[in-house]
Design a protein around this motif. Structure first.
Motif, PDB file in Angstrom:
ATOM      1  N   ARG A  37       0.948  -0.845  -0.323  1.00 58.44           N
ATOM      2  CA  ARG A  37       0.348  -0.090  -0.039  1.00 58.44           C
ATOM      3  C   ARG A  37       0.691   1.229   0.107  1.00 58.44           C
ATOM      4  N   TYR A  38       1.629   1.392   0.671  1.00 57.47           N
ATOM      5  CA  TYR A  38       3.096   2.356   0.922  1.00 57.47           C
ATOM      6  C   TYR A  38       3.773   2.279  -0.018  1.00 57.47           C
ATOM      7  N   ALA A  39       4.169   1.691  -0.659  1.00 56.97           N
ATOM      8  CA  ALA A  39       4.812   1.530  -1.464  1.00 56.97           C
ATOM      9  C   ALA A  39       4.623   1.916  -3.081  1.00 56.97           C
ATOM     10  N   LEU A  40       2.787   1.582  -3.389  1.00 61.99           N
ATOM     11  CA  LEU A  40       1.645   2.099  -4.402  1.00 61.99           C
ATOM     12  C   LEU A  40       1.447   3.696  -3.952  1.00 61.99           C
ATOM     13  N   LEU A  41       0.838   4.173  -2.711  1.00 64.58           N
ATOM     14  CA  LEU A  41       0.995   5.608  -2.484  1.00 64.58           C
ATOM     15  C   LEU A  41       1.902   6.607  -2.512  1.00 64.58           C
ATOM     16  N   ARG A  42       3.064   5.921  -2.905  1.00 63.25           N
ATOM     17  CA  ARG A  42       4.494   6.426  -3.044  1.00 63.25           C
ATOM     18  C   ARG A  42       4.357   7.473  -3.675  1.00 63.25           C
ATOM     19  N   GLN A  43       4.288   7.208  -4.727  1.00 62.92           N
ATOM     20  CA  GLN A  43       5.024   7.915  -5.851  1.00 62.92           C
ATOM     21  C   GLN A  43       3.625   9.077  -5.939  1.00 62.92           C
ATOM     22  N   PHE A  44       2.781   9.509  -5.272  1.00 61.93           N
ATOM     23  CA  PHE A  44       1.789  10.626  -5.292  1.00 61.93           C
ATOM     24  C   PHE A  44       2.614  11.265  -3.797  1.00 61.93           C
ATOM     25  N   ALA A  45       3.051  10.977  -3.477  1.00 62.23           N
ATOM     26  CA  ALA A  45       3.480  11.925  -2.554  1.00 62.23           C
ATOM     27  C   ALA A  45       4.250  13.607  -2.568  1.00 62.23           C
ATOM     28  N   LYS A  46       4.453  13.907  -2.305  1.00 62.72           N
ATOM     29  CA  LYS A  46       5.265  15.015  -2.852  1.00 62.72           C
ATOM     30  C   LYS A  46       5.759  16.130  -1.288  1.00 62.72           C
ATOM     31  N   GLY A  47       5.981  17.417  -1.198  1.00 65.70           N
ATOM     32  CA  GLY A  47       6.730  18.244  -0.418  1.00 65.70           C
ATOM     33  C   GLY A  47       6.593  17.567   1.019  1.00 65.70           C
ATOM     34  N   VAL A  48       6.052  18.360   1.915  1.00 66.21           N
ATOM     35  CA  VAL A  48       5.866  18.004   3.594  1.00 66.21           C
ATOM     36  C   VAL A  48       4.564  17.311   4.053  1.00 66.21           C
ATOM     37  N   VAL A  49       4.662  15.826   4.306  1.00 68.64           N
ATOM     38  CA  VAL A  49       4.165  15.205   4.270  1.00 68.64           C
ATOM     39  C   VAL A  49       3.722  14.380   5.764  1.00 68.64           C
ATOM     40  N   CYS A  50       2.672  14.949   6.266  1.00 72.15           N
ATOM     41  CA  CYS A  50       2.322  13.442   7.424  1.00 72.15           C
ATOM     42  C   CYS A  50       1.307  12.451   7.392  1.00 72.15           C
ATOM     43  N   ASP A  51       2.181  11.301   7.606  1.00 71.31           N
ATOM     44  CA  ASP A  51       1.651  10.294   7.971  1.00 71.31           C
ATOM     45  C   ASP A  51       0.885   9.771   9.291  1.00 71.31           C
ATOM     46  N   ALA A  52      -0.358  10.335   9.379  1.00 74.40           N
ATOM     47  CA  ALA A  52      -1.275  10.253  10.839  1.00 74.40           C
ATOM     48  C   ALA A  52      -1.098   8.556  10.903  1.00 74.40           C
ATOM     49  N   ALA A  53      -1.915   8.126  12.409  1.00 75.23           N
ATOM     50  CA  ALA A  53      -0.763   6.208  12.052  1.00 75.23           C
ATOM     51  C   ALA A  53      -0.040   5.894  12.118  1.00 75.23           C
ATOM     52  N   CYS A  54       1.184   6.515  11.789  1.00 73.77           N
ATOM     53  CA  CYS A  54       2.528   5.810  11.211  1.00 73.77           C
ATOM     54  C   CYS A  54       2.755   4.397  11.518  1.00 73.77           C
ATOM     55  N   GLY A  55       2.181   3.957  12.789  1.00 70.70           N
ATOM     56  CA  GLY A  55       2.419   2.509  13.081  1.00 70.70           C
ATOM     57  C   GLY A  55       4.452   2.170  13.579  1.00 70.70           C
ATOM     58  N   CYS A  56       5.076   1.422  12.766  1.00 68.80           N
ATOM     59  CA  CYS A  56       6.762   1.732  13.516  1.00 68.80           C
ATOM     60  C   CYS A  56       7.351   2.542  12.262  1.00 68.80           C
ATOM     61  N   GLY A  57       7.104   2.832  11.079  1.00 68.05           N
ATOM     62  CA  GLY A  57       7.162   3.517  11.251  1.00 68.05           C
ATOM     63  C   GLY A  57       7.934   3.379   9.287  1.00 68.05           C
ATOM     64  N   TYR A  58       7.815   2.463   8.703  1.00 64.70           N
ATOM     65  CA  TYR A  58       8.184   1.637   7.657  1.00 64.70           C
ATOM     66  C   TYR A  58       7.228   2.058   6.130  1.00 64.70           C
ATOM     67  N   GLY A  59       6.133   2.336   6.141  1.00 60.08           N
ATOM     68  CA  GLY A  59       5.273   3.794   5.724  1.00 60.08           C
ATOM     69  C   GLY A  59       6.197   5.009   5.645  1.00 60.08           C
ATOM     70  N   SER A  60       6.111   5.299   5.828  1.00 57.93           N
ATOM     71  CA  SER A  60       6.576   6.779   6.729  1.00 57.93           C
ATOM     72  C   SER A  60       8.112   6.855   5.437  1.00 57.93           C
ATOM     73  N   TYR A  61       8.875   6.023   6.399  1.00 54.63           N
ATOM     74  CA  TYR A  61       9.933   5.830   5.417  1.00 54.63           C
ATOM     75  C   TYR A  61       9.938   5.446   3.935  1.00 54.63           C
ATOM     76  N   LEU A  62       9.204   4.893   3.382  1.00 54.07           N
ATOM     77  CA  LEU A  62       9.055   4.382   2.107  1.00 54.07           C
ATOM     78  C   LEU A  62       8.354   6.228   1.479  1.00 54.07           C
TER      79      LEU A  62
END
Length: 193
Positions: A37-62
């Motif tokens: 899910r995060y790998a798919l969504l990564r392509q749409f991310a730009k600027g300063v991103v907030c990852d709400a309920a990020c869990g252990c952080g792997y999605g934020s890192y991706l």
């Protein structure tokens, strides 16, 4: 029995799994799908991103590995999991904070909110839109299960349809929506002028 075949039978014809093996494989699939899910969504991310309920952080890192991302702010209410995120995934583009998103206010401009498989866990459906209002976030990308899950996942409080999300985020307009593999919906929202 630890092998996938029994009594030297050909594994291609019959596969024998004990319950522990089955549950272990299912757990790996669920984790892999969440990472996807995060790998798919990564392509749409730009600027300063907030990852709400990020869990252990792997999605934020991706998300942070997209060159269009300046930084990712990962937020979660669980202090243990944020400690793990800070140890494992903190980088020059990621930061993690143990906060209550009901109250948190940023000290910097956030360009996008990502909320991946979170909204179905939150009892008060106004929490995420209020979070966006309080922090002047105008662009939201969120995902939620596109199938009924409340009957088997004790942590899921709601089963959503797109119209439910549009009602919750009534100050926003959906400019894109798609379903991924009949498993989850992705909704792209922009604040109304």
């Amino acid at each position: 029995m630890s092998s996938l075949s029994k009594n030297n039978k050909i594994a291609d014809q019959h596969i024998y799994l004990d319950k522990n093996q089955l549950l272990e494989i299912e757990q790996k699939i669920r984790i892999q799908r969440h990472v996807e899910r995060y790998a798919l969504l990564r392509q749409f991310a730009k600027g300063v991103v907030c990852d709400a309920a990020c869990g252990c952080g792997y999605g934020s890192y991706l998300l942070s590995t997209n060159p269009d991302v300046i930084s990712v702010i990962g937020l979660d209410a669980n202090s243990d999991i944020i400690d793990f995120a800070n140890k494992e995934y903190r980088s020059n583009k990621t930061q993690f904070s143990n906060v209550n998103i009901n109250e948190w206010i940023t000290d910097q401009k956030i360009d996008m909110l990502f909320s991946v498989e979170t909204i179905e866990h939150i009892e008060d459906q106004d929490i995420l839109p209020n979070f966006c209002d309080r922090n002047n976030i105008n662009h939201v990308i969120l995902t939620y299960p596109s199938k009924k899950t409340t009957h088997y996942n004790q942590y899921h409080l709601y089963d959503f349809k797109l119209q439910d999300i549009l009602n919750i985020f009534h100050k926003f307009t959906c400019y894109r929506h798609f379903n991924w593999e009949y498993e989850f919906d992705v909704v792209f929202l922009i604040r109304n002028p």
